[in-house]
Write a protein that holds these residues in place. Structure first.
Motif, mmCIF file in Angstrom:
data_model
loop_
_atom_site.group_PDB
_atom_site.id
_atom_site.type_symbol
_atom_site.label_atom_id
_atom_site.label_comp_id
_atom_site.label_asym_id
_atom_site.label_seq_id
_atom_site.Cartn_x
_atom_site.Cartn_y
_atom_site.Cartn_z
ATOM 1 N N HIS A 1 38.997 47.252 38.499
ATOM 2 C CA HIS A 1 39.110 45.867 38.031
ATOM 3 C C HIS A 1 38.322 44.926 38.931
ATOM 4 O O HIS A 1 38.115 45.186 40.114
ATOM 5 C CB HIS A 1 40.582 45.427 38.016
ATOM 6 C CG HIS A 1 41.335 45.931 36.825
ATOM 7 N ND1 HIS A 1 42.143 45.142 36.048
ATOM 8 C CD2 HIS A 1 41.380 47.171 36.273
ATOM 9 C CE1 HIS A 1 42.685 45.868 35.078
ATOM 10 N NE2 HIS A 1 42.236 47.107 35.201
ATOM 11 N N THR A 2 37.942 43.807 38.311
ATOM 12 C CA THR A 2 37.340 42.717 39.076
ATOM 13 C C THR A 2 38.345 41.582 39.132
ATOM 14 O O THR A 2 38.752 41.050 38.090
ATOM 15 C CB THR A 2 36.041 42.230 38.419
ATOM 16 O OG1 THR A 2 35.078 43.281 38.438
ATOM 17 C CG2 THR A 2 35.472 41.019 39.147
ATOM 18 N N ILE B 1 35.029 49.886 46.844
ATOM 19 C CA ILE B 1 35.594 48.531 46.774
ATOM 20 C C ILE B 1 34.531 47.547 47.272
ATOM 21 O O ILE B 1 33.943 47.738 48.328
ATOM 22 C CB ILE B 1 36.858 48.399 47.654
ATOM 23 C CG1 ILE B 1 37.908 49.424 47.240
ATOM 24 C CG2 ILE B 1 37.425 46.982 47.580
ATOM 25 C CD1 ILE B 1 39.044 49.591 48.252
ATOM 26 N N MET B 2 34.305 46.490 46.486
ATOM 27 C CA MET B 2 33.308 45.487 46.865
ATOM 28 C C MET B 2 33.997 44.140 47.046
ATOM 29 O O MET B 2 34.808 43.729 46.207
ATOM 30 C CB MET B 2 32.233 45.373 45.774
ATOM 31 C CG MET B 2 31.038 44.566 46.195
ATOM 32 S SD MET B 2 30.120 45.310 47.559
ATOM 33 C CE MET B 2 29.486 46.772 46.767
ATOM 34 N N ILE B 3 33.685 43.469 48.159
ATOM 35 C CA ILE B 3 34.214 42.124 48.425
ATOM 36 C C ILE B 3 33.038 41.163 48.439
ATOM 37 O O ILE B 3 32.109 41.308 49.236
ATOM 38 C CB ILE B 3 34.970 42.079 49.762
ATOM 39 C CG1 ILE B 3 36.181 43.006 49.704
ATOM 40 C CG2 ILE B 3 35.410 40.655 50.088
ATOM 41 C CD1 ILE B 3 36.915 43.160 51.018
ATOM 42 N N ASN C 1 31.737 49.738 37.188
ATOM 43 C CA ASN C 1 32.552 50.910 37.553
ATOM 44 C C ASN C 1 33.003 50.841 39.014
ATOM 45 O O ASN C 1 33.077 51.861 39.705
ATOM 46 C CB ASN C 1 31.775 52.212 37.321
ATOM 47 C CG ASN C 1 31.285 52.342 35.892
ATOM 48 O OD1 ASN C 1 32.040 52.061 34.966
ATOM 49 N ND2 ASN C 1 30.030 52.724 35.716
ATOM 50 N N ARG C 2 33.260 49.643 39.476
ATOM 51 C CA ARG C 2 33.658 49.478 40.873
ATOM 52 C C ARG C 2 34.796 48.456 40.942
ATOM 53 O O ARG C 2 34.886 47.548 40.136
ATOM 54 C CB ARG C 2 32.458 48.978 41.676
ATOM 55 C CG ARG C 2 32.510 49.307 43.161
ATOM 56 C CD ARG C 2 31.337 48.676 43.888
ATOM 57 N NE ARG C 2 30.038 49.090 43.389
ATOM 58 C CZ ARG C 2 29.370 50.155 43.817
ATOM 59 N NH1 ARG C 2 29.895 50.914 44.744
ATOM 60 N NH2 ARG C 2 28.187 50.452 43.320
ATOM 61 N N THR C 3 35.676 48.604 41.933
ATOM 62 C CA THR C 3 36.748 47.637 42.169
ATOM 63 C C THR C 3 36.162 46.478 42.963
ATOM 64 O O THR C 3 35.553 46.686 44.011
ATOM 65 C CB THR C 3 37.895 48.286 42.966
ATOM 66 O OG1 THR C 3 38.296 49.469 42.307
ATOM 67 C CG2 THR C 3 39.065 47.343 43.116
ATOM 68 N N SER C 4 36.338 45.259 42.463
ATOM 69 C CA SER C 4 35.708 44.112 43.124
ATOM 70 C C SER C 4 36.714 42.998 43.359
ATOM 71 O O SER C 4 37.506 42.655 42.470
ATOM 72 C CB SER C 4 34.550 43.565 42.283
ATOM 73 O OG SER C 4 33.577 44.577 42.093
ATOM 74 N N LEU C 5 36.659 42.436 44.561
ATOM 75 C CA LEU C 5 37.430 41.245 44.893
ATOM 76 C C LEU C 5 36.398 40.147 45.118
ATOM 77 O O LEU C 5 35.620 40.194 46.073
ATOM 78 C CB LEU C 5 38.254 41.495 46.160
ATOM 79 C CG LEU C 5 39.199 40.385 46.601
ATOM 80 C CD1 LEU C 5 40.295 40.150 45.555
ATOM 81 C CD2 LEU C 5 39.833 40.721 47.946
ATOM 82 N N ALA D 1 35.626 38.226 34.731
ATOM 83 C CA ALA D 1 36.537 38.973 35.611
ATOM 84 C C ALA D 1 37.781 39.410 34.829
ATOM 85 O O ALA D 1 38.234 38.719 33.915
ATOM 86 C CB ALA D 1 36.937 38.112 36.797
ATOM 87 N N ASP D 2 38.334 40.554 35.204
ATOM 88 C CA ASP D 2 39.568 41.051 34.549
ATOM 89 C C ASP D 2 40.738 40.126 34.845
ATOM 90 O O ASP D 2 41.587 39.890 33.981
ATOM 91 C CB ASP D 2 39.902 42.461 35.064
ATOM 92 C CG ASP D 2 38.818 43.462 34.689
ATOM 93 O OD1 ASP D 2 38.626 43.698 33.492
ATOM 94 O OD2 ASP D 2 38.151 43.987 35.605
#
Length: 608
Positions: free
Chosen positions: A396-397, A526-528, A554-558, A570-571
Motif C-alpha cells: 500500500h501507499t 519499503i520506500m519513504i 509493487n512497493r510499500t510506500s510511506l 494513494a491507497d
C-alpha cells in the motif's frame, strides 16, 4: 593525567615502536653522559696532566670508579702515543667524536621509531572519531555546531599529537639523561653535586608556577577555533542567501569578532607559554653561575678538584639544562593537551542511545505491515506525536498530509530509527524495530528527502551508494526508472561527470532524480518519501513524480506530501494535526467528508 591514560590506550597496537624508542633512548642518555665524561682525558692531554702508566689499573669498587676510568684512559694514551703527545690527543679526540656520533645515532633511531607510534595514534584516533561521528544519532549533532566537530577531529587531535605524544619522547630520554649525567657528576665530585641540587628544586618550583592556567587558556583557544570554523562552514553552505540579502558585511563582522577573540586568547596562551623558556634558561644559567663560583673554590683554593674534571663537570651540568627545560615545556604541553583531549574524548566517549540490543535479529524481508502503536515522541519538552497509531499494509501507499510542524517528518525519522520513540512501539511484521539490527532495518528502507543529499563525486558513485558493487547496467537501469538517464548522457562526461559540492552543478529536479535513482538501485521493499517534490518547478515535478510512481509500483510506500496533487492515487491519505490523526481515507472519501483535507486541497488549488 586521566586524559593522558585514556589517550595512551591508542598506543597499545604500536607498543613495539615504543619499546624500541625506550631502548635507543636509554643508549642515547648513557652516551650523552659518557661523551662529556670523555672530555676529561682529552683536557688532561691538552693540559699535559696525563700520568704515564705502563700497566693497566685494577678496579677497586664503584667508589673509586672515577680514578679507575682516569687511570685506564691514561694507560691507553701511554700505550698508544708513547712519547708523542699528539698521538694521545688524536686518540682521545677520536674517542670523544665516536661517543658524540653514537649519541646522535641513538637519538635519531629513538625519534625514528616514536614517529610511527605518534602518527599511528593520530590516525587511529581520527578513524575512531569519524566512526563515532557516523555512528552517533542525528539528535547528537542537532545540539553541536558542525564546525566545532570539524575542529575536534582536526586541530584538537593534532594538539594531542604535539602535546601528549611528544611526552612519550621525553618520558624516558630526558629523565634518563639527567639520571646518567648526575651519576657521572657524583663520580667527579660529590660535594659539588650536592651543592647544585640545593638550587635545582627552587628553580623547578618557580618554573611550575607559570603553567598553572594553561589548560583553561588553551581550552578557550580551541573552543573559539571551533566557533569560527562553524561560521566558515555555515557561510559556505548559505553563500547564495548571504549574497542575495547583501549580508556579507554582517557575516564578516561575526567572523571578525570570533577571530579577534581567538587572537586575544592565543596571545594570552602563547605569552604565558613563551615565558617558560627564558625563565627556565635564566634560572639554569643562575645555577651554572653559582656552580662556577663554588667549583672554582674547589679547584683554586681547596685543590680537591682538578681543572679538567671541573670543565667536564660544567659541561655535564649544562647537559642537564636541556632535558630539564624539555621536561618543563612538556608540563605545559600536558596542560594544553588536556584541553584538547577533553574535547576529543567527549565525542569518543559519548553514549549512543540508539544501539542494537545483544538479542537484536537480522531481518531481510518484509511480509505483512508496518505498525505505529501508541507512539509518543518529543524532541525536547513538548510532545510532537502523542498516542499515535497507524498501520501501513504491505503493497500500500500511505500518504501523510498536514500543516508544517504537525509531525509528518517525525514519523519518517522514527520509522528509520534516526530517533527512538519515547513511548509506544513501531513494528515491522510484528517485530519491534528496537529488536531488529539498525543495519538490517535500514536495509529494508529506501529514503528520498526534500533536500537532495548528494556528494562531491561522479554521477555513477552518487547513484552507486544505493548498492555496493553495483554493475554499470544496474546503475543505468536505475537512472532510466528515475527519468535521469537522458540528462546524465548530456553531461560532459556522462556518468563519470563530477556533480560538485552537494550536486551544485545540477538543477533541483536533476538532483532529485539522482536521489530517486539511488533509492531505485537499492530496491528496498519499503520506500519513504519525505516531501520529495515540494521544492521543484512544474516541469521537474512532472518528471520526478513520474519517476516516483514507477519506483513505487509493487512497493510499500510511506509518502509525506506537501503538494496534495502528487498523492491523490494513494491507497490511504492520513491527515495529521498537532501530532494526532484528524481523518484518513482515500482522496475521494476525504473530499466527500468536506473537512480538513478538502480545505487543504482547496487552499492549494486556490494558490495555484
Amino acid at each position: 593525567m586521566n586524559y593522558f591514560k585514556k589517550i595512551l590506550r591508542y598506543a597499545v597496537p604500536y607498543r613495539k615502536y615504543g619499546f624500541l624508542n625506550i631502548f635507543f633512548n636509554i643508549l642515547y642518555a648513557l652516551f650523552s653522559a659518557l661523551s662529556f665524561a670523555a672530555l676529561i682525558p682529552m683536557l688532561n692531554v691538552l693540559f699535559d696532566k696525563t700520568k704515564q702508566l705502563s700497566a693497566p689499573p685494577n678496579f677497586e669498587g664503584i667508589g673509586k670508579a672515577k680514578d679507575y676510568f682516569m687511570d685506564y684512559m691514561n694507560y691507553q694514551v701511554t700505550q698508544y702515543s708513547g712519547e708523542d703527545p699528539m698521538k694521545g690527543l688524536v686518540l682521545v679526540v677520536g674517542l670523544v667524536l665516536a661517543l658524540f656520533l653514537l649519541k646522535n645515532v641513538f637519538n635519531y633511531l629513538a625519534m625514528y621509531f616514536i614517529t610511527f607510534l605518534r602518527n599511528g595514534v593520530l590516525k587511529d584516533i581520527r578513524n575512531k572519531m569519524y566512526s563515532k561521528i557516523v555512528d552517533l544519532p542525528i539528535s547528537y549533532f542537532s545540539e553541536k555546531r558542525k564546525g566545532d566537530v570539524i575542529a575536534r577531529i582536526t586541530s584538537d587531535v593534532l594538539e594531542i599529537q604535539h602535546s601528549f605524544l611528544s611526552i612519550l619522547e621525553l618520558i624516558v630520554r630526558e629523565p634518563l639523561t639527567i639520571l646518567f649525567t648526575i651519576m657521572v657528576m657524583f663520580l667527579i665530585s660529590v660535594k659539588l653535586t650536592i651543592f647544585v641540587f640545593v638550587f635545582i628544586p627552587i628553580a623547578g618550583m618557580l618554573i611550575s608556577r607559570i603553567g598553572k592556567s594553561l589548560k583553561r587558556k588553551s581550552d578557550k583557544v580551541q573552543r573559539e577555533q571551533g566557533e569560527f570554523l562553524s561560521i566558515v562552514e555555515e557561510t559556505l553552505g548559505g553563500l547564495r542567501v548571504i549574497k542575495a540579502f547583501n549580508s556579507e558585511s554582517r557575516f564578516f563582522n561575526t567572523f571578525k569578532k570570533s577571530t579577534d577573540r581567538f587572537f586575544h586568547f592565543s596571545n594570552s596562551l602563547l605569552n604565558r607559554q613563551n615565558l617558560a623558556s627564558p625563565t627556565g634558561e635564566f634560572l639554569g644559567i643562575l645555577v651554572i653561575g653559582i656552580l662556577l663560583w663554588f667549583g672554582g673554590r674547589l679547584v683554586l683554593i681547596e685543590g680537591s678538584l682538578d681543572a679538567a674534571s671541573f670543565i667536564a663537570y660544567m659541561g655535564l651540568a649544562y647537559n642537564i639544562l636541556t632535558p630539564a627545560k624539555a621536561i618543563s615545556k612538556a608540563s605545559y604541553s600536558v596542560k594544553k593537551g588536556n584541553a584538547a583531549a577533553e574535547r576529543v574524548l567527549e565525542i569518543l566517549e559519548s553514549e549512543n542511545p540508539i544501539e542494537d540490543k545483544a538479542s537484536a535479529i537480522e531481518k531481510s524481508n518484509f511480509n505483512t505491515d508496518i505498525q505505529l502503536n501508541q507512539v509518543s515522541f518529543k524532541y525536547e519538552d513538548d510532545y510532537v506525536l502523542e498516542d499515535f497509531n497507524l498501520v501501513v499494509p504491505k503493497g500500500h501507499t500511505v500518504a501523510l498530509v498536514g500543516q508544517s510542524g504537525s509531525g509528518k517528518s517525525t514519523i519518517a525519522n522514527l520509522v528509520t530509527r534516526f530517533y527512538d520513540v519515547n513511548k509506544g512501539e513501531i513494528c515491522i511484521d510484528g517485530n519491534n524495530i528496537k529488536d531488529i539490527t539498525k543495519k538490517s532495518l535500514r536495509g529494508l528502507l529506501g529514503l528520498v528527502t526534500q533536500d537532495s543529499i548528494l556528494f562531491n563525486d561522479t554521477v555513477r558513485n552518487n547513484i552507486g551508494l544505493g548498492k555496493e558493487n553495483a554493475s554499470e547496467e544496474e546503475i543505468i537501469a536505475a537512472a532510466k526508472v528515475a527519468n535521469a538517464h537522458d540528462f546524465i548522457m548530456e553531461l560532459p562526461n556522462g556518468y563519470n561527470t563530477n556533480i560538485g559540492d552537494s550536486g551544485n552543478k545540477l538543477s533541483g529536479g536533476q538532483k532529485q532524480r539522482l536521489s530517486i535513482a539511488r533509492a531505485v538501485l537499492k530496491n528496498p521493499p519499503i520506500m519513504i518519501l519525505d516531501e520529495a517534490t515540494s521544492a521543484l518547478d512544474t516541469e521537474s515535478e512532472r518528471l520526478v513524480q513520474d519517476a516516483l510512481e514507477k519506483m513505487m509500483q509493487n512497493r510499500t510506500s510511506l509518502v509525506i506530501a506537501h503538494r496534495l496533487s502528487t498523492i491523490q492515487n494513494a491507497d490511504t491519505i492520513v491527515v495529521i494535526s498537532k501530532g494526532k490523526i484528524e481523518e484518513q481515507g482515500t482522496h475521494e472519501e476525504l473530499m466527500k467528508l468536506g473537512k480538513g483535507y478538502k480545505k487543504l486541497v482547496e487552499m492549494q488549488s486556490f494558490s495555484l
